[in-house]
Design an enzyme around this catalytic site. Structure first.
Site, short mmCIF file in Angstrom:
data_model
loop_
_atom_site.label_atom_id
_atom_site.label_comp_id
_atom_site.label_asym_id
_atom_site.label_seq_id
_atom_site.Cartn_x
_atom_site.Cartn_y
_atom_site.Cartn_z
N VAL A 197 0.84 -1.20 0.00
CA VAL A 197 0.00 0.00 0.00
C VAL A 197 0.88 1.25 0.00
O VAL A 197 1.69 1.44 0.90
CB VAL A 197 -0.94 0.03 1.22
CG1 VAL A 197 -1.93 1.19 1.08
CG2 VAL A 197 -1.68 -1.29 1.37
N SER A 198 0.69 2.10 -1.01
CA SER A 198 1.46 3.33 -1.14
C SER A 198 0.58 4.55 -0.87
O SER A 198 -0.57 4.59 -1.30
CB SER A 198 2.04 3.43 -2.56
OG SER A 198 2.59 4.71 -2.79
#
Length: 805
Positions: free
Chosen positions: A378-379
Site C-alpha cells: 500500500v502506497s
C-alpha cells in the site's frame, strides 16, 4: 487502590448530610416542616450522586494509562532507515518523533502494553533492552508476552538501531545514539503510562478511508484467486479501526488507530527527520484536541473553514486591529535587532518548547497514535506511478520506464511537493480519526489477555492443502532476498539494472552474490521461484545478517484482538491472517467472541523481518515477494502459528515460549566517525546570525528564514527540547513561544560548508500558517557545541524581529 473524584464527592456529601441532620435536631418545633424539606432535598441529592457514581464506576471497567516521549534521533550525519539510500543522510528536522504508549489493565488481573513508534520499524535488540529495563523496574509485570512495540514505517528517521547486518549497512553499522534515544523514549513512555493508570473505559469505532493509499503492486495482487478477490471491493484495505480512551474523571484522554498505508510520502531524497504522514496525523490530532476538545460538529474542524489547511494553535490574537497599527508594529519590530549568540543552559531549550509551556498540569496529556497495519503493498502516493522522463505511466508488470526502474516514481497528492503530500495524507487520516473519535458508541467489554511465542522461521514445518485433496507438510527456508528486492518500489526505486517481477536473475549479479555467499541447492529449491540475490539467513560474518527467530503475539482487550506481526504483510496476506484467526475465535466452545470481534494487524512489531506475501503473489516476484524472506510458505506458517495462539487465548491454554532471539549488542560494529569539534570563524559566536530575516512584513503562506552559525546536532539531541523556535512578542516586551521544531510548519536545516569542516550552519524556515495571529515575531536557534577537549556547551541566538500581518 484507585479513588476517583466521584468517590470523594460522595464522602463529602455524606459528611454534609450528617451535619445537616445534626443541625435539624436543634431546630424548634415550629420549623419542623423546613427541616423535613431540607432532609428530603439532601436525601435526593445523595441518591442522585450515588446513581451517578455507580454508573461512572460501571463504565470504568478497565485501568487505562497513556504516555508519550520524544525519540528524535541524531539530526546530522546518520543515514535514514527505510529506502537503503546511502546518500539519504539526516540534516535537520521536519518535526519530532515520539513513542506513544497505552496500558490497559483489569483492576486485579491481566494487563497489556502497546507502544507506537514514529520509527521505520521495531527492532529486536531495542525490544530486548526495553524488556530488561522493565524487568529491573517492575519485575514480571511487563514481559515479552504482554508488551508490543510497533513502528509506523516512516522512512525519514535515523537508522542504525537494528542489530542484524543487512539493516545497518547503509548507516555504516550500529549507531548507538539512534539506539539509545529510542530505548530511553520507549521506557519513559511506558513509565508515564504506568503511573497514569486510572479507572477508565475504551470505545471502538471503524470506518472507510478511501483516498489515503493505493496498491503499488497490482499485478501481484491480481495473481490471487479470482473468487478470493471478488469478496473485496478494493485491492487495498480501506478500513481504519480506532479505539478511544476515556478517563473516569477527565473524559477523553487519547486514541490509537490502525490503518494501512506506507510511510513514504517523504521521498528517498528527503534529509529532514519526519514522522511522515502518520506522525503528522498524530501531531495534528493531539494539537486539535488540546485546543478544541472533542467536537460533535465536524464542520468546525480548522481545515474545513474557507478551504484552508489550518492546524490548531494555542496562541491567541493580541492585535485585533492590525491595519491601524501596521506602522507602529513595523517600528516596534525594527527595534529588535538580531541578538549576538550567547551561552545558554540545556533546560532553556526544554522550557521554551510550545507544548511544554502550554501543557495543563492538572489533567492527563492527550495522546493520539496512528499505527501501522498490513501496509506491505500500500502506497500513499495516490496519483500513481509515472516515468520521470516522459510523464507516462510506468510499465504495469515491472514498474519500469524503457526497461529501467530508476525513473519510475509514485506521485503523492501534493506532487511535486513531498511536504504537501505528507500533509495531505496525514490530514486525511486525521480527519477520519476525528470523525470516528466523535462518533464512538461501542464499548470494549470483557477480558484482557495475551499469548506470545518465539519461532524459528528458518526451518518451520507447515501443513498446507495438497493439490487433489488432503494436506502435505512443507517447510519455511532460511532468509534470503530475491533480485527484485534491489529494484526497490515505486515509492523509492533502486539502481543498476534490477527490476520488479524478475524470477530469473542474471549471471553478473549472481557472480557478485557468490563472493559473499553462494546458496546451496536445497536453499535454491526451497526459495523457488525466487532467484536469490543475498542468502542473508546463512550469512553469519561478522554476525547474523538477518533474523531467524521471530516473535508472534496476540493482545486482547475485550472484543478487540491485536495481531502483532514482525513484518509488512501485503493486503491479501493480512486478510487471510485476520480471517483465519477470526474463525478460531468465533468457533470456540465458550462463545466468548461473536462476529462482532474486531481484529487488527499491528505491522512491524517487536522486530523486523521484511515482507509477507501470499503464495500466489510470491510467484510474481515483485519487490514484496522478493523480500518475503522465508520462502513461499511464509504466510501459511504465520497463519498456522497464530491459530494456535488464538486457540490458547480462548481456551486459557499455554504456549511454549520457544527459542530466545540472540542479543547481538556486544557484537555491533560502528564506522560512523564521532564529532571531533565545532568551530566558528574568528570574531563569530555560536548562535550569531549569518543571514538575517529582512525587516519586512510577511503574510500567511510566506516563507521566513534565517541562518545561524551553529554546531553539530549530534552533540545534544535536545530530547524534550527544540533546536528551532518562533517567538511572538507580547506586551511589547515579552517573547512567548509560538512554534517549535515539533510543528509541521517549521523546519530546522543543518549543513556544513564542506564535508570535513568543523564549521556549520543552522537554517530555520517558517512557512507562516493560516492560523498564525498577526504580530511581531522572531526566529530563535538553540544548539550545543563541542570543544577539541570534548566538553559540550549550549548556546542560543535570535534573528531580527519581523511583522506578520
Amino acid at each position: 487502590m484507585f479513588i476517583s473524584s466521584s468517590d470523594c464527592r460522595l464522602k463529602h456529601c455524606c459528611s454534609l448530610l450528617w451535619n445537616e441532620i445534626k443541625a435539624m435536631k436543634m431546630v424548634s418545633s415550629d420549623c419542623c416542616c423546613m427541616g423535613r424539606l431540607s432532609m428530603v432535598l439532601w436525601f435526593s441529592l445523595l441518591l442522585f450522586l450515588s446513581l451517578q457514581i455507580k454508573g461512572s464506576l460501571s463504565d470504568s471497567n478497565y485501568l487505562v494509562g497513556l504516555g508519550s516521549y520524544d525519540i528524535t534521533g541524531p539530526a546530522a550525519d546518520v543515514n535514514m532507515m527505510g529506502y537503503a539510500n546511502m546518500e539519504q543522510i539526516a540534516s535537520g528536522i521536519h518535526f519530532r518523533l515520539r513513542a506513544r504508549t497505552f496500558i490497559v489493565a483489569e483492576p486485579h488481573g491481566n494487563r497489556v502494553v502497546f507502544v507506537n513508534l514514529d520509527a521505520c520499524m521495531a527492532s529486536q535488540i531495542v525490544t530486548i533492552k526495553v524488556l530488561e529495563r522493565l524487568k529491573a523496574r517492575y519485575g514480571e509485570l511487563y514481559t515479552e508476552k504482554n508488551v508490543a512495540i510497533s513502528g509506523i514505517h516512516s522512512h525519514a528517521g535515523p537508522g542504525g538501531y537494528l542489530q542484524y547486518v543487512v539493516y545497518i549497512v547503509t548507516s555504516l553499522g550500529f549507531v548507538r545514539q539512534s539506539f539509545d534515544v529510542i530505548v530511553d523514549g520507549i521506557e519513559k513512555s511506558i513509565i508515564q503510562a504506568h503511573e497514569n493508570l486510572r479507572p477508565g473505559s475504551i470505545l471502538i469505532n471503524k470506518g472507510e478511508l478511501l483516498d489515503a493509499g493505493i496498491n503499488r503492486s497490482p499485478s501481484a495482487y491480481l495473481n490471487n484467486p479470482v473468487d478470493e478477490r471478488s469478496k473485496y471491493k478494493y485491492n487495498v484495505d480501506k478500513e481504519m479501526t480506532l479505539i478511544k480512551f476515556v478517563d473516569g474523571e477527565w473524559g477523553p484522554i487519547g486514541s490509537f488507530n490502525w490503518f494501512a498505508t506506507h510511510g513514504t510520502s517523504m521521498s528517498r531524497t528527503n534529509s529532514l527527520i519526519s514522522g511522515d504522514n502518520k506522525g503528522a496525523a498524530a501531531r495534528f490530532m493531539e494539537d486539535w484536541f488540546e485546543q478544541t476538545g472533542s467536537m460533535t460538529d465536524f464542520d468546525s474542524l480548522p481545515f474545513n473553514k474557507s478551504g484552508s489547511n489550518r492546524i490548531p494553535r494555542r496562541v491567541s490574537s493580541i492585535i485585533p486591529n492590525f491595519h491601524d497599527k501596521r506602522i507602529e508594529l513595523m517600528e516596534l519590530a525594527a527595534s529588535f535587532k538580531a541578538s549576538q549568540g550567547r551561552r545558554a543552559t540545556r533546560y532553556l531549550s526544554v522550557a521554551r518548547r510550545v507544548r511544554n509551556a502550554l501543557r495543563r498540569a492538572n489533567r492527563p496529556q492527550f495522546v493520539s497514535a496512528f499505527c501501522q497495519s498490513n501496509c506491505g503493498d500500500v502506497s500513499p502516493n495516490t496519483l500513481g506511478a509515472f516515468c520521470m522522463d516522459t510523464g507516462l505511466p510506468c510499465d504495469f508488470n515491472h514498474s519500469t520506464c524503457n526497461g529501467k526502474n530508476e525513473l519510475c516514481y509514485g506521485r503523492g497528492p501534493g506532487y511535486p511537493d513531498e511536504f504537501k503530500s505528507t500533509e495531505i495524507i496525514g490530514q486525511r487520516q486525521f480527519k477520519k480519526a476525528v470523525e470516528l473519535f466523535n462518533k464512538t458508541t461501542e464499548k470494549l467489554k470483557g477480558k484482557v489477555g495475551y499469548q506470545h511465542t518465539y519461532l524459528d522461521f528458518s526451518n518451520l514445518e507447515v501443513s498446507v492443502p495438497k493439490v487433489g485433496g488432503g494436506n502435505e507438510v512443507v517447510k519455511t527456508c532460511p532468509a534470503a532476498m530475491g533480485f527484485a528486492f534491489a529494484a526497490g518500489t515505486t515509492d523509492g526505486p533502486g539502481a543498476f539494472d534490477f527490476k520488479q517481477g524478475d524470477d530469473q536473475g542474471n549471471a553478473f549479479w549472481k557472480l557478485v552474490r557468490n563472493l559473499l555467499k553462494t546458496p546451496n541447492q536445497e536453499q535454491i529449491n526451497c526459495q523457488k521461484p525466487k532467484p536469490i540475490l543475498l542468502d542473508t539467513g546463512e550469512m553469519k560474518q561478522p554476525y547474523d545478517w538477518a533474523p531467524s527467530i521471530l516473535p508472534v503475539q496476540i493482545l486482547r482487550i475485550g472484543q478487540l484482538v491485536i495481531l502483532s506481526v514482525p513484518a509488512e504483510f501485503t493486503t491479501m496476506a493480512g486478510r487471510r491472517l485476520r480471517d483465519a484467526v477470526k474463525m478460531v475465535l468465533t468457533s470456540g466452545r465458550n462463545r466468548e467472541f461473536d462476529n462482532n470481534v474486531h481484529i487488527v494487524i499491528a505491522g512491524l512489531t517487536n522486530t523486523y523481518s521484511q515482507y509477507v506475501t501470499t503464495f500466489e503473489e510470491y510467484q510474481v516476484q515483485r519487490y514484496e515477494g522478493a523480500s518475503t524472506l522465508y520462502g513461499p510458505h511464509t504466510l501459511n506458517a504465520y497463519i498456522q502459528e497464530f491459530k494456535k495462539l488464538a486457540a490458547a487465548l480462548i481456551n486459557g491454554g499455554s504456549i511454549e515460549p520457544g527459542p530466545q532471539p540472540p542479543d547481538l549488542l556486544d557484537k555491533q560494529i560502528s564506522l560512523l566517525p564521532p564529532v571531533v569539534l565545532d568551530a566558528t570563524p574568528p570574531g563569530v559566536n555560536f548562535g550569531d546570525v549569518k543571514d538575517d530575516v529582512p525587516n519586512s512584513t510577511f503574510k500567511r503562506g510566506d516563507m521566513v528564514s534565517a541562518t545561524f552559525w551553529s554546531a553539530c546536532p549530534r552533540n545534544d539531541l535536545m530530547t524534550g527540547g527544540t533546536f528551532a523556535l518562533v517567538e511572538l512578542l507580547q506586551d511589547q516586551k515579552t517573547w512567548i513561544s509560538a512554534y517549535d521544531d515539533d510543528d509541521f510548519c517549521l523546519r530546522f536545516k543543518w549543513s556544513r560548508p564542506a564535508t570535513l569542516s568543523p564549521q556549520s550552519y543552522a537554517t530555520i524556515e517558517w512557512r507562516i500558517p493560516e492560523s498564525a495571529v498577526s504580530g511581531v515575531y522572531r526566529l530563535r536557534h538553540f544548539g550545543a557545541s563541542k570543544s577539541l577537549f570534548g566538553s559540550v556547551s549550549h548556546f542560543t541566538g535570535s534573528s531580527s524581529a519581523f511583522v506578520v500581518e
